[in-house]
Design an enzyme around this catalytic site. Structure first.
Site, PDB file in Angstrom:
ATOM      1  N   GLU A  42      -7.128   3.316   5.817  1.00  0.00           N
ATOM      2  CA  GLU A  42      -6.202   2.406   5.131  1.00  0.00           C
ATOM      3  C   GLU A  42      -4.895   2.498   5.894  1.00  0.00           C
ATOM      4  O   GLU A  42      -4.154   3.469   5.776  1.00  0.00           O
ATOM      5  CB  GLU A  42      -6.042   2.819   3.661  1.00  0.00           C
ATOM      6  CG  GLU A  42      -5.344   1.773   2.812  1.00  0.00           C
ATOM      7  CD  GLU A  42      -3.835   1.932   2.787  1.00  0.00           C
ATOM      8  OE1 GLU A  42      -3.160   1.190   3.536  1.00  0.00           O
ATOM      9  OE2 GLU A  42      -3.336   2.789   2.051  1.00  0.00           O
ATOM     10  N   CYS A  64       2.840   0.689   1.749  1.00  0.00           N
ATOM     11  CA  CYS A  64       2.166  -0.142   2.744  1.00  0.00           C
ATOM     12  C   CYS A  64       1.981  -1.579   2.275  1.00  0.00           C
ATOM     13  O   CYS A  64       1.823  -2.478   3.105  1.00  0.00           O
ATOM     14  CB  CYS A  64       0.822   0.475   3.121  1.00  0.00           C
ATOM     15  SG  CYS A  64      -0.229   0.862   1.704  1.00  0.00           S
TER      16      CYS A  64
END
Length: 492
Positions: free
Chosen positions: A262, A296
């Site tokens: 990720e 993020c």
């Protein structure tokens, strides 16, 4: 201008910072060379020291994970779930301590830290429940042939987690691995080590067998290369930057190991024709300053239709100018500091680059004070598309705004980068909503809000933003192998 506020009733010098240690084979280890000092981003004071794992420590952690896997793999799922549930209950009792530790290490508002810790418990509950529903299959076959598909844990996992969401990311990986029946060597960021220690302590207190969950700190390059190269490790999972993720993926590929990645993003926000630009601008101020923009999925590229652009930028910049920046423990602060001197320098660099290229600073753009890593929430208007702020993930409280003439141009600009994690769109048109859902290259799309997935929905990106998904109905897939068994029912 945003101003710094003092803590209302909590002093970081008085708050008790947990002791940081390695945890290997059920034993805490403290007497090692210091890897780094942990600093409070709001005060720059030293909170504690992080011990550096030796090569012998890493070898011992690998051996422990191998033995722990054999024990945990053969523990019935119902018993595994009970241990996970006990650890989750302990973490719920300790939410205040966990949240306080996150704010001390990371700087984010205490309310944000508490929400992160509370939300992280959802991952343990969801993944544990999913493990009881992870069924195999029986395939109809010809006479005297039985066909089975078994789901089995992949083996010991090397898990690497970042500083920006120190409990959330660790919870996603540890919960999935343990629920699947895997053992784990967890390597968190050295900037936020005590948060991970509290997670591990909860499992120790819940009765998790030694070796099933291990914790190491130290030299990131040495740890990653050692763990990934070992034949004991069967899966590598990482949350962090694209560059580091690609490096770890190359190491894993050389050892022929699967990865779950990720990685970073640079989330576009499409503000379409016909919406209330001022209303969306006020929402954008909340979305952009959440956790100081250091997540993020943070919205960062605001791609706005020309008919609502001026109203949007005026409201957005006006709202962020009113944001109170201060210590994460302050009851009046609405945004904390960035996490480090490195992030502070990066924000200043983005602003200078944008100014040199002709962008307008609509709000912010400056450091606040000279103690602590405080930076004004910043809105850059009329940003050229080749500016750093439009091409590199800022990972901080900085937003770049550009004007476009139509939705096609907006989608093309949103898709122009090599990353594709989160994206957002604001529209009152069902036709436009359907189009952006189909054409935006991203793993998560939120329409008319700035929300992100919880435990029950997949989280992950496309292109350079990662490989695989965490959460949702398939949350355990990366941690399991599928084995086909063909059994002939004849006497031999």
């Amino acid at each position: 201008m945003s101003t710094t506020t003092l803590p209302a009733d909590v002093s970081t010098t008085q708050a008790q910072y947990p002791r940081v240690g390695l945890y290997i084979d059920g034993e805490w280890i403290y007497n090692r060379e210091v890897a780094v000092e942990v600093r409070n981003p709001a005060t720059e004071e030293v909170l504690g020291k992080v011990p550096k794992a030796t090569s012998d420590d890493l070898a011992r952690a690998l051996d422990a994970a191998a033995r722990g896997f054999l024990v945990w793999r053969d523990t019935p799922p119902q018993q595994r779930v009970k241990v996970i549930q006990r650890a989750t209950a302990l973490m719920r009792e300790r939410l205040d301590l966990i949240a306080t530790t996150i704010t001390l290490e990371n700087g984010k508002l205490y309310s944000n830290s508490y929400a992160e810790a509370d939300r992280s418990l959802n991952f343990f509950e969801w993944n544990a429940a999913q493990s009881l529903r992870d069924y195999g299959l029986i395939i109809p076959g010809e006479a005297q042939m039985q066909k089975f598909i078994l789901r089995q844990p992949i083996g010991p996992v090397a898990a690497f987690t970042p500083w920006n969401v120190p409990i959330s990311s660790a919870a996603r990986k540890v919960s999935a691995a343990l629920s699947a029946g895997c053992s784990v060597i967890l390597k968190p960021a050295e900037e936020t080590p005590a948060t991970a220690c509290l997670l591990v302590k909860a499992f120790e207190d819940a009765g998790l067998p030694p070796g099933v969950l291990n914790l190491v700190f130290g030299n990131p390059s040495e740890i990653s290369s050692t763990l990934i190269a070992s034949p004991i490790i069967r899966l590598v999972t990482f949350t962090g930057s694209v560059g580091v993720g690609k490096h770890l993926t190359q190491l894993a590929a050389a050892a022929m190991k699967p990865v779950l990645m990720e990685l970073g993003g640079h989330a576009p926000v499409l503000v379409c024709e016909g919406v209330d630009g001022a209303a969306v601008g006020r929402l954008a101020a909340i979305g952009k300053t959440n956790a100081s923009g250091q997540i993020c999925a943070s919205p960062s590229r605001f791609i706005v239709h020309r008919t609502v652009y001026d109203d949007f930028v005026a409201a957005f910049s006006g709202a962020v100018k009113e944001v109170r920046v201060g210590d994460g423990f302050s009851k009046t602060a609405q945004m904390g500091p960035v996490a480090s001197a490195r992030r502070l320098s990066a924000m200043q660099s983005f602003v200078e680059d944008a100014k040199q290229r002709g962008a307008r600073i609509a709000a912010g753009g400056n450091r606040i004070g000279d103690r602590g890593y405080f930076f004004e929430p910043t809105v850059l208007a009329d940003v050229p598309i080749d500016a750093d702020a439009m091409t590199i993930e800022p990972f901080g409280p900085l937003a770049a705004c550009v004007r476009v003439d139509d939705l096609g141009e907006a989608i093309a600009l949103a898709n122009s980068l090599s990353v594709g994690l989160a994206a957002y769109a604001f529209t009152n048109s069902l036709q436009d909503s359907e189009r952006v859902s189909r054409e935006l290259e991203c793993g998560i799309l939120s329409i008319n809000h700035f929300g992100t997935p919880d435990a029950d929905t997949p989280f992950g990106g496309v292109k350079d933003s990662g490989i695989g998904r965490e959460g949702g109905p398939s949350t355990l897939d990366a941690y399991m192998i599928t084995k086909t068994v063909l059994q002939k029912t004849v006497r031999i």
